[in-house]
Design a protein around this motif. Structure first.
Motif, short mmCIF file in Angstrom:
data_model
loop_
_atom_site.label_atom_id
_atom_site.label_comp_id
_atom_site.label_asym_id
_atom_site.label_seq_id
_atom_site.Cartn_x
_atom_site.Cartn_y
_atom_site.Cartn_z
N LYS A 1 39.82 -57.12 6.19
CA LYS A 1 40.21 -56.93 7.59
C LYS A 1 39.24 -57.60 8.56
O LYS A 1 39.43 -57.54 9.78
CB LYS A 1 40.27 -55.45 7.93
CG LYS A 1 41.39 -54.70 7.24
CD LYS A 1 41.44 -53.27 7.72
CE LYS A 1 42.61 -52.52 7.13
NZ LYS A 1 42.71 -51.16 7.70
N ASP B 1 38.41 -60.75 9.49
CA ASP B 1 38.89 -61.78 10.41
C ASP B 1 39.80 -61.18 11.48
O ASP B 1 39.69 -61.52 12.66
CB ASP B 1 39.61 -62.90 9.67
CG ASP B 1 38.66 -63.76 8.85
OD1 ASP B 1 37.46 -63.82 9.18
OD2 ASP B 1 39.13 -64.39 7.89
N ALA B 2 40.67 -60.27 11.08
CA ALA B 2 41.56 -59.63 12.05
C ALA B 2 40.74 -58.79 13.05
O ALA B 2 41.05 -58.77 14.25
CB ALA B 2 42.59 -58.75 11.33
N TYR B 3 39.71 -58.11 12.56
CA TYR B 3 38.89 -57.31 13.47
C TYR B 3 38.13 -58.21 14.45
O TYR B 3 38.03 -57.89 15.64
CB TYR B 3 37.92 -56.40 12.71
CG TYR B 3 37.16 -55.51 13.64
CD1 TYR B 3 37.82 -54.62 14.48
CD2 TYR B 3 35.78 -55.56 13.73
CE1 TYR B 3 37.12 -53.80 15.37
CE2 TYR B 3 35.07 -54.75 14.60
CZ TYR B 3 35.75 -53.87 15.42
OH TYR B 3 35.06 -53.08 16.30
N LEU B 4 37.63 -59.33 13.98
CA LEU B 4 36.93 -60.25 14.88
C LEU B 4 37.88 -60.77 15.95
O LEU B 4 37.50 -60.91 17.12
CB LEU B 4 36.29 -61.39 14.09
CG LEU B 4 35.09 -60.97 13.24
CD1 LEU B 4 34.66 -62.11 12.34
CD2 LEU B 4 33.94 -60.49 14.11
N ASP B 5 39.12 -61.06 15.59
CA ASP B 5 40.11 -61.47 16.59
C ASP B 5 40.33 -60.36 17.61
O ASP B 5 40.42 -60.61 18.81
CB ASP B 5 41.45 -61.82 15.92
CG ASP B 5 41.40 -63.12 15.14
OD1 ASP B 5 40.48 -63.94 15.38
OD2 ASP B 5 42.28 -63.32 14.28
N TYR B 6 40.41 -59.12 17.14
CA TYR B 6 40.59 -57.97 18.02
C TYR B 6 39.38 -57.81 18.95
O TYR B 6 39.53 -57.54 20.15
CB TYR B 6 40.81 -56.71 17.19
CG TYR B 6 41.00 -55.46 18.00
CD1 TYR B 6 42.11 -55.29 18.82
CD2 TYR B 6 40.06 -54.44 17.96
CE1 TYR B 6 42.27 -54.13 19.57
CE2 TYR B 6 40.21 -53.29 18.71
CZ TYR B 6 41.32 -53.14 19.51
OH TYR B 6 41.49 -52.01 20.26
N ARG C 1 37.48 -60.16 20.06
CA ARG C 1 37.56 -61.21 21.08
C ARG C 1 38.49 -60.81 22.22
O ARG C 1 38.27 -61.17 23.37
CB ARG C 1 38.02 -62.51 20.45
CG ARG C 1 36.98 -63.15 19.55
CD ARG C 1 37.47 -64.45 18.92
NE ARG C 1 36.52 -64.92 17.94
CZ ARG C 1 36.69 -64.82 16.62
NH1 ARG C 1 37.79 -64.30 16.12
NH2 ARG C 1 35.76 -65.27 15.80
N GLU C 2 39.53 -60.05 21.90
CA GLU C 2 40.51 -59.62 22.91
C GLU C 2 40.04 -58.40 23.71
O GLU C 2 40.57 -58.13 24.78
CB GLU C 2 41.84 -59.26 22.24
CG GLU C 2 42.52 -60.42 21.56
CD GLU C 2 43.72 -59.97 20.73
OE1 GLU C 2 44.13 -58.80 20.83
OE2 GLU C 2 44.23 -60.80 19.96
N ARG D 1 35.67 -59.86 25.52
CA ARG D 1 36.26 -60.23 26.81
C ARG D 1 35.65 -59.38 27.93
O ARG D 1 35.31 -59.88 29.01
CB ARG D 1 37.76 -60.06 26.78
CG ARG D 1 38.43 -60.47 28.09
CD ARG D 1 39.92 -60.33 28.03
NE ARG D 1 40.44 -61.28 27.07
CZ ARG D 1 41.66 -61.23 26.56
NH1 ARG D 1 42.49 -60.27 26.92
NH2 ARG D 1 42.07 -62.12 25.68
N TYR E 1 40.38 -50.47 12.03
CA TYR E 1 39.53 -51.45 11.34
C TYR E 1 38.22 -50.87 10.81
O TYR E 1 37.78 -51.24 9.72
CB TYR E 1 39.18 -52.60 12.31
CG TYR E 1 40.36 -53.39 12.78
CD1 TYR E 1 40.95 -54.35 11.97
CD2 TYR E 1 40.90 -53.19 14.04
CE1 TYR E 1 42.03 -55.09 12.40
CE2 TYR E 1 41.98 -53.93 14.49
CZ TYR E 1 42.55 -54.88 13.66
OH TYR E 1 43.61 -55.61 14.09
#
Length: 110
Positions: A14, A16-21, A23-24, A28, A84
């Motif tokens: 998980k 990569d998906a958590y890192l994307d989350y 970033r959002e 931010r 996550y």
């Protein structure tokens, strides 16, 4: 300048998906807060787990309070973090930055 350090652990699958989350959400929000000087995101995959560390840099504790709220030592979490993270650390650590070694100041290697 103050460094704010937060740590979390997720499953490696998980990460990569958590890192994307992140970033959002948190990353931010760091960028939108006055007094934020940026953030370093570190990760370390060990077997089925992935440790994540955020080291954010701030002008002052007042700037951190503007981001984190009334108790700046408390971790800031977002609604989907529980999907996550394996653990929800309640506190972060703050360190005063007293020196910076800049690689541009080092002599060239031979």
């Amino acid at each position: 300048m103050i460094a704010r350090i937060w740590r979390g652990i997720t499953l490696a699958e998980k990460a990569d998906a958590y890192l994307d989350y992140l970033r959002e959400t948190g990353l931010r929000d760091y960028a939108k807060t006055a007094g934020s000087r940026g953030v370093k995101v570190l990760r370390r995959i060990q077997g089925e787990h992935c440790g994540i560390m955020l080291i954010s840099l701030w002008d002052s504790m007042d700037a951190i309070t503007a981001f984190a709220g009334e108790n700046p030592d408390r971790s800031v979490y977002y609604p989907e973090d529980e999907q996550y993270l394996l653990e929800m650390e309640p506190l972060v650590r703050h360190y005063e930055i007293v020196d910076i070694a800049d690689s541009n100041m080092l002599p060239p290697s031979s």
